[in-house]
Write an enzyme that holds these catalytic residues in place. Structure first.
Site, PDB file in Angstrom:
ATOM      1  CG  ASP A  70      -0.264   0.037   2.536  1.00  0.00           C
ATOM      2  OD1 ASP A  70       0.731  -0.705   2.693  1.00  0.00           O
ATOM      3  OD2 ASP A  70      -0.695   0.782   3.429  1.00  0.00           O
ATOM      4  CD  GLU A 133       4.233   0.915   6.810  1.00  0.00           C
ATOM      5  OE1 GLU A 133       5.046   1.282   7.677  1.00  0.00           O
ATOM      6  OE2 GLU A 133       3.770   1.707   5.962  1.00  0.00           O
TER       7      GLU A 133
END
Length: 365
Positions: A70, A133
């Site tokens: 991400d 994350e």
């Protein structure tokens, strides 16, 4: 190596460009994750998405290469441009004219992610691309619960191709809530908003340090959101304050929490699950392998301590194995509107990761 592991430098760069060209903000990583699965399968490696969306490509667990899929939101046109004077001044490139890839995630952390995927295929070590994350680290949290501890971990975040990150501060988030009776603003008694600001001023004072103490060794206390005012029924004043504290390795979350609550007289604070700080030794086999690999590329290795927090903190809190964080890119460009990565640096980081993985496997090909 066999043809099935022979990823060319051009194909490595293409994987990076494909991933950067595929938007992957937190909670919308699936398209980019599928690009990674297809890449591994095209080289004969088994790969799949697990129940939270992580890309799993298990192999030799002498080392686990892992980075996050991400990115933060934000659109930056994806293009490759020749490096100019500004790129040299910002430590993006070493030479004028070298190829620089612009795009969201090129530094944080699609560059490290792609470099690790290529190195994992070339050397046959384990790989995981984790999700979330930038928000809750849900991918890393699931990973440590769902798989056995590897022999070593290399976490992917930008450190520069010559940087070896050994330490991160921990993280503690809390929400303060207070309510007071409403009344005329001419009254001297403090209302809930004042209670919130008074408490937070006390927290900042408690953690105030002298300017000569390195930031990595301090507690950094930051308010990140505040909401307050008269309640809907008009009978009270309400205040909510969201705060974040970064924890140095010399302290733990409980000690920081106790200090923050010591001056609490009015209101309550609810704390999220903390993320512990981490500081790895520079003398481990993994750290030594990185220093040797970076020198093999004709560069001088740098040991880094970062003032933020990463998934490495979670891995270190649960797994008793050696680990470092490594990846191409200037971390000053994390989340920035001018995020970009030198492709020459990307190539160099792939070579370093390949050499480290081969070393940790005992020199196997």
């Amino acid at each position: 190596m066999t043809d099935q592991t022979d990823v060319s430098d051009a194909d490595a760069r293409q994987l990076l460009i494909d991933l950067v060209s595929t938007p992957s903000p937190s909670d919308a990583e699936t398209d980019a994750a599928e690009v990674l699965v297809e890449f591994f399968e095209s080289y004969g490696r088994e790969a799949w998405l697990d129940e939270v969306g992580n890309v799993r490509a298990p192999a030799d667990d002498s080392v686990l290469l892992t980075s996050h899929v991400d990115t933060v939101p934000g659109e930056i046109p994806v293009e490759v441009e020749p490096a100019d004077e500004n790129d040299l001044e910002q430590d993006v490139a070493d030479e004028l004219g070298e190829d620089v890839l612009w795009g969201r995630g090129s530094v944080d952390a699609t560059g490290p992610l792609a470099a690790m995927a290529v190195a994992a295929v070339r050397t046959g070590v384990s790989f995981v691309g984790v999700v979330g994350e930038e928000t809750s680290s849900r991918g890393a949290r699931h990973l440590i619960e769902d798989r056995a501890e590897p022999d070593a971990v290399v976490n992917g975040e930008p450190s520069g191709s010559t940087g070896i990150t050994l330490g991160y501060r921990g993280f503690l988030a809390g929400t303060y809530v207070a309510t007071s009776e409403s009344g005329h603003t001419s009254r001297p008694e403090p209302n809930a908003i004042q209670h919130a600001t008074n408490w937070w001023n006390g927290v900042e004072a408690a953690f105030e340090d002298d300017e000569y103490t390195a930031v990595f060794e301090r507690v950094t206390a930051k308010p990140v959101d505040i909401d307050g005012g008269i309640s809907e029924d008009g009978l009270s004043v309400e205040a909510t304050l969201d705060v974040q504290l970064r924890i140095p390795p010399s302290l733990d979350a409980e000690a920081v929490r106790e200090t923050a609550e010591a001056g609490l007289e009015i209101g309550t604070v609810s704390w999220a699950e903390p993320i512990p700080p981490v500081m790895e030794s520079p003398r481990t086999e993994v750290a030594r392998a990185f220093r040797a690999a970076i020198r093999k590329e004709g560069c001088d290795p740098r040991l880094i301590r970062k003032t933020g927090t990463s998934d490495m903190n979670l891995y270190a809190g649960e797994w008793d194995c050696q680990m470092v964080t490594y990846g191409p890119g200037n971390s000053d460009l994390d989340h920035a509107p001018d995020e970009r990565l030198s492709l020459a640096e990307f190539d160099r980081s792939v070579a370093v990761l390949e050499e480290v993985s081969t070393t940790l496997r005992g020199g196997e090909e």
